[in-house]
Design a protein around this motif. Structure first.
Motif, PDB file in Angstrom:
ATOM      1  N   MET A 197       6.646   9.123   7.038  1.00  0.00           N
ATOM      2  CA  MET A 197       5.790   8.978   8.173  1.00  0.00           C
ATOM      3  C   MET A 197       4.587   9.384   8.353  1.00  0.00           C
ATOM      4  O   MET A 197       3.413   8.500   8.888  1.00  0.00           O
ATOM      5  CB  MET A 197       6.544   9.680   9.487  1.00  0.00           C
ATOM      6  N   ALA A 198       4.143  10.515   8.117  1.00  0.00           N
ATOM      7  CA  ALA A 198       2.904  11.063   7.739  1.00  0.00           C
ATOM      8  C   ALA A 198       2.010  10.267   6.873  1.00  0.00           C
ATOM      9  O   ALA A 198       0.574  10.087   7.117  1.00  0.00           O
ATOM     10  CB  ALA A 198       2.678  12.487   7.333  1.00  0.00           C
ATOM     11  N   LEU A 199       2.404   9.685   5.905  1.00  0.00           N
ATOM     12  CA  LEU A 199       1.543   9.024   4.817  1.00  0.00           C
ATOM     13  C   LEU A 199       1.465   7.286   5.133  1.00  0.00           C
ATOM     14  O   LEU A 199       0.573   6.925   4.778  1.00  0.00           O
ATOM     15  CB  LEU A 199       2.428   8.901   3.573  1.00  0.00           C
ATOM     16  N   THR A 200       2.141   7.091   6.326  1.00  0.00           N
ATOM     17  CA  THR A 200       1.918   5.751   6.640  1.00  0.00           C
ATOM     18  C   THR A 200       0.462   5.221   7.008  1.00  0.00           C
ATOM     19  O   THR A 200      -0.148   4.285   6.480  1.00  0.00           O
ATOM     20  CB  THR A 200       3.108   5.352   7.741  1.00  0.00           C
ATOM     21  N   PRO A 201      -0.078   6.131   8.079  1.00  0.00           N
ATOM     22  CA  PRO A 201      -1.476   5.709   8.438  1.00  0.00           C
ATOM     23  C   PRO A 201      -2.493   5.798   7.275  1.00  0.00           C
ATOM     24  O   PRO A 201      -3.250   4.828   7.173  1.00  0.00           O
ATOM     25  CB  PRO A 201      -2.000   6.716   9.478  1.00  0.00           C
ATOM     26  N   LEU A 202      -2.335   6.609   6.324  1.00  0.00           N
ATOM     27  CA  LEU A 202      -3.132   6.877   5.152  1.00  0.00           C
ATOM     28  C   LEU A 202      -2.862   5.607   4.361  1.00  0.00           C
ATOM     29  O   LEU A 202      -3.747   5.040   3.762  1.00  0.00           O
ATOM     30  CB  LEU A 202      -3.077   8.119   4.439  1.00  0.00           C
ATOM     31  N   ILE A 203      -1.594   5.172   4.040  1.00  0.00           N
ATOM     32  CA  ILE A 203      -1.231   3.983   3.255  1.00  0.00           C
ATOM     33  C   ILE A 203      -1.987   2.751   3.702  1.00  0.00           C
ATOM     34  O   ILE A 203      -2.678   1.807   3.183  1.00  0.00           O
ATOM     35  CB  ILE A 203       0.068   3.887   3.001  1.00  0.00           C
ATOM     36  N   MET A 204      -1.952   2.385   5.065  1.00  0.00           N
ATOM     37  CA  MET A 204      -2.432   1.473   5.565  1.00  0.00           C
ATOM     38  C   MET A 204      -3.876   1.444   5.773  1.00  0.00           C
ATOM     39  O   MET A 204      -4.620   0.343   5.438  1.00  0.00           O
ATOM     40  CB  MET A 204      -1.948   1.141   7.207  1.00  0.00           C
ATOM     41  N   LEU A 205      -4.531   2.310   5.684  1.00  0.00           N
ATOM     42  CA  LEU A 205      -6.080   2.675   5.539  1.00  0.00           C
ATOM     43  C   LEU A 205      -6.608   2.526   4.141  1.00  0.00           C
ATOM     44  O   LEU A 205      -7.296   1.601   3.942  1.00  0.00           O
ATOM     45  CB  LEU A 205      -6.370   4.039   6.060  1.00  0.00           C
ATOM     46  N   ALA A 206      -5.578   2.652   3.271  1.00  0.00           N
ATOM     47  CA  ALA A 206      -5.947   2.478   1.816  1.00  0.00           C
ATOM     48  C   ALA A 206      -5.792   0.965   1.490  1.00  0.00           C
ATOM     49  O   ALA A 206      -6.726   0.275   0.718  1.00  0.00           O
ATOM     50  CB  ALA A 206      -5.048   3.462   0.863  1.00  0.00           C
ATOM     51  N   TYR A 207      -4.723   0.276   2.049  1.00  0.00           N
ATOM     52  CA  TYR A 207      -4.517  -0.905   1.679  1.00  0.00           C
ATOM     53  C   TYR A 207      -5.648  -1.854   2.572  1.00  0.00           C
ATOM     54  O   TYR A 207      -6.365  -2.735   1.694  1.00  0.00           O
ATOM     55  CB  TYR A 207      -3.187  -1.281   2.535  1.00  0.00           C
ATOM     56  N   GLU A 208      -5.938  -1.359   3.724  1.00  0.00           N
ATOM     57  CA  GLU A 208      -7.202  -2.168   4.451  1.00  0.00           C
ATOM     58  C   GLU A 208      -8.615  -2.130   3.448  1.00  0.00           C
ATOM     59  O   GLU A 208      -9.240  -3.036   3.620  1.00  0.00           O
ATOM     60  CB  GLU A 208      -7.391  -1.773   5.577  1.00  0.00           C
ATOM     61  N   LYS A 209      -8.737  -0.992   2.980  1.00  0.00           N
ATOM     62  CA  LYS A 209     -10.098  -0.688   2.343  1.00  0.00           C
ATOM     63  C   LYS A 209     -10.149  -1.328   0.806  1.00  0.00           C
ATOM     64  O   LYS A 209     -11.081  -1.903   0.466  1.00  0.00           O
ATOM     65  CB  LYS A 209     -10.450   0.881   2.375  1.00  0.00           C
ATOM     66  N   TRP A 210      -9.099  -1.118   0.030  1.00  0.00           N
ATOM     67  CA  TRP A 210      -9.034  -1.382  -1.358  1.00  0.00           C
ATOM     68  C   TRP A 210      -8.180  -2.438  -1.790  1.00  0.00           C
ATOM     69  O   TRP A 210      -8.650  -3.399  -2.534  1.00  0.00           O
ATOM     70  CB  TRP A 210      -8.920  -0.016  -2.157  1.00  0.00           C
ATOM     71  N   ILE A 211      -6.930  -2.530  -1.166  1.00  0.00           N
ATOM     72  CA  ILE A 211      -5.992  -3.373  -1.962  1.00  0.00           C
ATOM     73  C   ILE A 211      -6.198  -4.678  -1.232  1.00  0.00           C
ATOM     74  O   ILE A 211      -6.110  -5.892  -1.681  1.00  0.00           O
ATOM     75  CB  ILE A 211      -4.465  -2.871  -1.709  1.00  0.00           C
ATOM     76  N   GLN A 212      -6.274  -4.775   0.098  1.00  0.00           N
ATOM     77  CA  GLN A 212      -6.386  -6.264   0.933  1.00  0.00           C
ATOM     78  C   GLN A 212      -7.311  -7.127   0.307  1.00  0.00           C
ATOM     79  O   GLN A 212      -7.273  -8.182   0.409  1.00  0.00           O
ATOM     80  CB  GLN A 212      -6.226  -6.072   2.320  1.00  0.00           C
ATOM     81  N   PRO A 213      -8.504  -6.470   0.235  1.00  0.00           N
ATOM     82  CA  PRO A 213      -9.847  -7.493  -0.232  1.00  0.00           C
ATOM     83  C   PRO A 213      -9.553  -8.099  -1.612  1.00  0.00           C
ATOM     84  O   PRO A 213      -9.824  -9.309  -1.740  1.00  0.00           O
ATOM     85  CB  PRO A 213     -10.888  -6.740  -0.375  1.00  0.00           C
ATOM     86  N   ARG A 214      -9.008  -7.354  -2.598  1.00  0.00           N
ATOM     87  CA  ARG A 214      -8.570  -7.989  -3.829  1.00  0.00           C
ATOM     88  C   ARG A 214      -7.400  -9.021  -3.693  1.00  0.00           C
ATOM     89  O   ARG A 214      -7.713  -9.921  -4.459  1.00  0.00           O
ATOM     90  CB  ARG A 214      -8.020  -6.743  -4.726  1.00  0.00           C
ATOM     91  N   PHE A 215      -6.567  -8.727  -2.979  1.00  0.00           N
ATOM     92  CA  PHE A 215      -5.310  -9.781  -3.089  1.00  0.00           C
ATOM     93  C   PHE A 215      -5.646 -11.044  -2.098  1.00  0.00           C
ATOM     94  O   PHE A 215      -5.397 -12.104  -2.458  1.00  0.00           O
ATOM     95  CB  PHE A 215      -4.000  -9.016  -2.212  1.00  0.00           C
ATOM     96  N   GLU A 216      -6.468 -10.774  -1.192  1.00  0.00           N
ATOM     97  CA  GLU A 216      -7.208 -11.604  -0.303  1.00  0.00           C
ATOM     98  C   GLU A 216      -7.906 -12.866  -1.270  1.00  0.00           C
ATOM     99  O   GLU A 216      -7.755 -13.877  -1.098  1.00  0.00           O
ATOM    100  CB  GLU A 216      -7.915 -11.379   0.837  1.00  0.00           C
ATOM    101  N   GLY A 217      -8.725 -11.984  -2.016  1.00  0.00           N
ATOM    102  CA  GLY A 217      -9.650 -12.858  -3.014  1.00  0.00           C
ATOM    103  C   GLY A 217      -8.775 -13.643  -3.852  1.00  0.00           C
ATOM    104  O   GLY A 217      -9.017 -14.779  -3.947  1.00  0.00           O
ATOM    105  N   ALA A 218      -7.803 -13.111  -4.623  1.00  0.00           N
ATOM    106  CA  ALA A 218      -6.854 -13.785  -5.337  1.00  0.00           C
ATOM    107  C   ALA A 218      -5.947 -14.854  -4.942  1.00  0.00           C
ATOM    108  O   ALA A 218      -5.988 -15.902  -5.175  1.00  0.00           O
ATOM    109  CB  ALA A 218      -6.037 -12.789  -6.035  1.00  0.00           C
ATOM    110  N   GLY A 219      -5.658 -14.497  -3.439  1.00  0.00           N
ATOM    111  CA  GLY A 219      -4.969 -15.484  -2.664  1.00  0.00           C
ATOM    112  C   GLY A 219      -5.673 -16.849  -2.382  1.00  0.00           C
ATOM    113  O   GLY A 219      -5.366 -17.848  -2.366  1.00  0.00           O
ATOM    114  N   LYS A 220      -6.908 -16.760  -2.073  1.00  0.00           N
ATOM    115  CA  LYS A 220      -7.833 -17.544  -1.391  1.00  0.00           C
ATOM    116  C   LYS A 220      -8.068 -18.499  -2.645  1.00  0.00           C
ATOM    117  O   LYS A 220      -8.315 -19.685  -2.603  1.00  0.00           O
ATOM    118  CB  LYS A 220      -9.013 -16.948  -0.814  1.00  0.00           C
ATOM    119  N   GLN A 221      -8.500 -17.754  -3.838  1.00  0.00           N
ATOM    120  CA  GLN A 221      -8.495 -18.914  -4.978  1.00  0.00           C
ATOM    121  C   GLN A 221      -7.548 -19.856  -5.126  1.00  0.00           C
ATOM    122  O   GLN A 221      -7.795 -20.911  -5.709  1.00  0.00           O
ATOM    123  CB  GLN A 221      -8.978 -17.993  -6.343  1.00  0.00           C
ATOM    124  N   GLN A 222      -6.244 -19.527  -4.916  1.00  0.00           N
ATOM    125  CA  GLN A 222      -5.149 -20.417  -5.043  1.00  0.00           C
ATOM    126  C   GLN A 222      -5.127 -21.072  -4.096  1.00  0.00           C
ATOM    127  O   GLN A 222      -4.486 -22.272  -4.114  1.00  0.00           O
ATOM    128  CB  GLN A 222      -3.932 -19.300  -5.604  1.00  0.00           C
TER     129      GLN A 222
END
Length: 622
Positions: free
Chosen positions: A379-404
């Motif tokens: 539970m304590a890790l969840t906000p940190l995971i969501m923050l990391a996803y928003e900062k680093w992971i989401q932009p990469r996957f969004e870019g890959a998804g949008k190309q397709q």
């Protein structure tokens, strides 16, 4: 005063709530983690402020869990369940079943008995309703495909707690159920057929009583118009159900849930919810503080790698299950990622179920202590995971998804004077109004699931990020004259504003703002046409209030127009203040100035009406 006294312990618990919950909310960690953190600090691991009286208080605080399940039961209206039957039963049911089977199978593979492995699998399949809904709401994602899917899964999980509470005693070792559940009850030492009859009779009595006794009694109580009496009746109802279920050897939480379901369509439902909610929140807070205080840190220190392996192993398994189910239920790639990253933690109900399992002698205390620590860490890790996803992971996957997934620029074959960037509830109203007025517009939206839904409704909407130069160009930004920027978040609006200023400065920007702070940021970015979401609706409601009180329609509308002009002028002035004290003082002066201005205008209108000047001038004009 002794550290064991009730009042001293109550003081410690309440002070912990007041200090640590606001701190956790400030850090965007959620109230549940605030309670857990406070319990850890006042517990034996650090300050050691909780003694034996604190354990007694914990037994009382467990009643908050009963109240929570009563309120969950009242939320389950048949119409809501029917409307969401496919995602609740399909997505939610599969998530619980598959996760429980996988994690339970792994527990059995590592040497646990089958019944313990099954119990652990079921408990770990649950996620945190409090944390996930708070995070998604704060990010404005509840209306998205990921948000709706997460809500459906969490709702099924909340319902699934009830059959789990009913199944667990059946999985307990022989004799443990009697010791834990039936001791002192009506069914203790009764033959099996008598136990069955007593339990069925109690449930039937609960159903009949809820339908034919509770509602008439609440009607009589409501007619007294005494708020405290209705509150006492609400508490009596929950306590009575809990006592009845305890007498027949069933879980009080199970009975409370059934009682809540029976009252879901009652006309007193909202009154009961409002009366019980404060007690539920307070007692649940005490329960979670107690959970934090009982986390065995000696166990964590002695087995750090085992704890870490369990935490990451559980979260990875749940993430993979969620990712696969999201794909099965045809969530878009970016929505599926958000859905999967939001729900891999273990939820607050796990504390309840692990405590219940320990009391029923179903799980050994050492294993429960270890799993409690694992749950708290996930539970304590969840906000940190969501923050990391928003900062680093989401932009990469969004870019890959949008190309397709994005259409190529030449597929956007329309060229209109107006471009609308963002087509949720705000942008949709603008687009529908323009369309009804004969003004076509090119619509862009970043939520692929919403785009698919709107296309099925016959609306021409293009998927893509309006902050990208190539997409704006393909949408005809070079030929357009106006762009309506109505993205779901203020941050995204500012991204589009910067892209338009840089590449298409000729476009007139009309930008949605959520509140004054958002409007200030847009002003600083050079936006001239800013539209706050609620200002028009709020003023229309205020105007209607004045008219209902007898004020003439033209006077009310004139006051509203004056208020709006003054408010927009003041907003520009207030945007210059960055110091909180200066801002508050300036805002206070403008509030007083506006009040005097409107009252002076109302007085002038009254004098004109009373002297007949208005009538005489009308006659001269005729």
């Amino acid at each position: 005063m002794s550290n064991e006294s009730f009042f001293y312990q109550a003081l410690v618990y309440l002070a912990t709530m007041v200090v640590f919950v606001p701190l956790a909310k400030k850090l965007n960690l959620g109230s549940v983690l605030g309670y857990l953190l406070g319990g850890i600090i006042i517990g034996p691991a650090l300050l050691g402020l909780i003694g034996q009286s604190g354990q007694d208080l914990m037994h009382f605080a467990e009643f908050g869990v009963v109240m929570m399940l009563f309120l969950i039961g009242m939320e389950l209206e048949p119409s809501l369940l029917w409307k969401l039957r496919a995602p609740i039963l399909g997505l939610g049911g599969l998530q619980v079943v598959i996760t429980a089977v996988v994690l339970g199978g792994l527990a059995i593979a590592f040497g646990l008995p089958w019944n313990q492995g099954l119990v652990i699998g079921m408990i770990l399949s649950l996620s945190s309703t409090a944390i996930v809904l708070q995070i998604l709401t704060e990010k404005g994602q509840m209306g998205s495909g990921a948000g709706q899917s997460a809500f459906s899964v969490l709702l099924f999980q909340d319902i699934a707690v009830i059959p789990m509470l009913a199944i667990f005693p059946l999985l307990a070792p022989a004799g443990a159920t009697v010791a834990a559940e039936e001791s002192g009850s009506l069914i203790a030492h009764q033959p099996a057929w008598a136990k069955t009859l007593i339990v069925l009779g109690a449930v039937a009595g609960l159903v009949v009583g809820g339908r034919y006794v509770v509602k008439p009694v609440l009607h009589i109580v409501a007619r007294t118009r005494l708020r405290e009496l209705f509150t006492a009746s609400a508490l009596l109802l929950v306590v009575g159900i809990a006592v009845l279920m305890t007498l027949v050897g069933l879980s009080p939480a199970l009975g409370a849930f059934l009682g809540g379901v029976l009252l879901a369509n009652s006309e007193y439902r909202h009154e009961l919810e409002s009366d019980i909610e404060p007690f539920k929140g307070l007692l649940l807070g005490l329960f979670f503080i107690g959970v934090g205080a009982t986390i065995n840190f000696q166990l964590i220190i002695h087995s750090p790698w085992i704890i870490a392996g369990l935490v990451f192993g559980i979260m990875i398994v749940k993430f993979l299950v969620l990712l696969g189910l999201g794909k099965l239920f045809k969530l878009g790639k970016e929505q599926n990622l958000l859905f999967s990253f939001a729900l891999p933690q273990v939820g607050e109900f796990a504390f309840v179920l692990f405590s219940f399992s320990a009391g029923a002698k179903l799980l050994p205390q050492e294993l429960v202590d270890m799993m409690m620590a694992v749950v708290a860490i996930t539970m304590a890790l969840t906000p940190l995971i969501m923050l990391a996803y928003e900062k680093w992971i989401q932009p990469r996957f969004e870019g890959a998804g949008k190309q397709q997934d994005e259409r190529e620029p030449d597929e956007i074959d329309e060229r209109n004077a107006v471009i609308i960037a963002g087509f949720d509830h705000f942008g949709t109203v603008v687009g529908r109004f323009l369309r009804a007025s004969g003004v076509p517009s090119t619509v862009l939206d970043l939520d692929s699931d919403r785009v698919d839904l709107l296309r099925r409704m016959g609306l021409k909407v293009h998927y893509g990020d309006a902050a990208r130069f190539d997409l704006l160009k393909s949408a005809g930004a070079e030929q357009a004259s106006i762009i309506v920027i109505a993205m779901a978040t203020p941050e995204k609006n500012l991204e589009v504003v910067e892209a338009v200023k840089k590449h298409f400065p000729h476009l007139r920007m009309m930008v949605r703002a959520v509140d004054n702070a958002d409007a200030f940021d847009l002003m600083n970015a050079g936006v001239l046409h800013i539209y706050r979401e609620t200002i028009d609706t709020s003023l229309r409601m205020g105007t209607d209030v004045l008219e209902q009180l007898g004020r003439r329609a033209y006077q009310s509308q004139r006051a509203a127009r004056m208020f709006r002009r003054f408010d927009e002028k003041s907003l520009k002035g207030l945007s210059a203040f960055r110091d909180d004290k200066q801002y508050v003082n300036a805002a206070k002066e403008r509030i007083e100035e506006l009040q005097k201005l409107i009252q002076a205008d109302a007085y002038t209108n009254m004098m004109i009406r009373d002297t007949g000047w208005e009538r005489d001038n009308a006659e001269e004009r005729n």
